[in-house]
Design a protein around this motif. Structure first.
Motif: not given
Lengths: 114, 115
Positions: A11-12, A78-84, A109-114
């Motif tokens: 997921l991105i 997860v709400s209000t995603l942060e880079l961390g 699940t690999r999550l990437l937050v940009l």
């Protein structure tokens, strides 16, 4: 017997968005636990669900939540995603509460937050 | 808060040599101890666990671990490793905290077996 399955596998998202991850446990398993794995912090326990009730909770902010359905499938939000929050999220199922039981892990699940 | 320390992040060893992967934990209350293994591109799977009884526990593929309550350790050993043992190994402890058992994992030890 099919193993633990997790969707999606990748997921991105961008900061501020929310995300829902899904986990299907091994048939007959009643407990589902969620973990966050990062290079910096290692594997950290998020929460455990058993019979649709949250039984244990790790030290994560309230932005991390979950639920379990009557068929033992579980979702994590997860709400209000942060880079961390970028991490590998692992789900594990066990026959009973995970304290003494063998946990069977999904691929994550690999999550990437940009 | 409970902590689990895996003292070595990486352990290189030659094939057929013995190996020990060290694990220490901080909790002094009732604990359950586990070793999990993660092979490349695979999920974690249980290697062995200690719940009670004999302090020496063994896996089917030749690994063993000994629970030492006085030293709060649960080191993993194998007398002769194979190339196929190359993997990441995680020590985990479930300890009573606030009425519930909370699992804590170590940071992992990468075992690299050279021919």
């Amino acid at each position: 017997k099919a193993g633990v399955t997790q969707t999606p596998r990748y997921l991105i998202k961008t900061r501020g968005q929310q995300v829902t991850l899904s986990c299907s446990p091994i048939s007959g398993h009643r407990s589902v636990s969620w973990y966050q794995q990062t290079p910096g912090q290692g594997l950290q326990f998020l929460f455990e669900y058993f019979s649709e009730t949250q039984r244990n909770k790790g030290n994560f902010p309230g932005r991390f939540s979950g639920r379990q359905f009557s068929n033992s499938r579980s979702e994590m939000n997860v709400s209000t995603l942060e880079l961390g929050d970028s991490a590998l999220y692992l789900c594990a199922s066990s026959l009973d509460l995970a304290a003494q039981e063998t946990q069977y892990f999904g691929p994550g699940t690999r999550l990437l937050v940009l | 808060a409970q902590s689990v320390t895996q003292l070595d992040s990486q352990v290189p060893v030659f094939e057929e040599a013995p190996v020990e992967l060290r694990c220490n934990y901080s909790s002094s209350v009732s604990v359950y101890l586990f070793w999990y293994v993660q092979y490349p591109n695979q999920g974690l799977q249980l290697l062995l666990k200690y719940l009670s009884g004999s302090t020496l526990v063994k896996s089917i593929n030749g690994f063993e671990a000994e629970f030492n309550k006085s030293q709060t350790s649960f080191h993993l050993r194998k007398p002769s490793v194979h190339i196929s043992d190359t993997a990441e190994y995680f020590c985990a402890v479930s300890a009573l905290s606030g009425g519930s058992y909370i699992p804590t994992f170590g940071r992992g030890t990468s075992l690299i077996v050279h021919p």
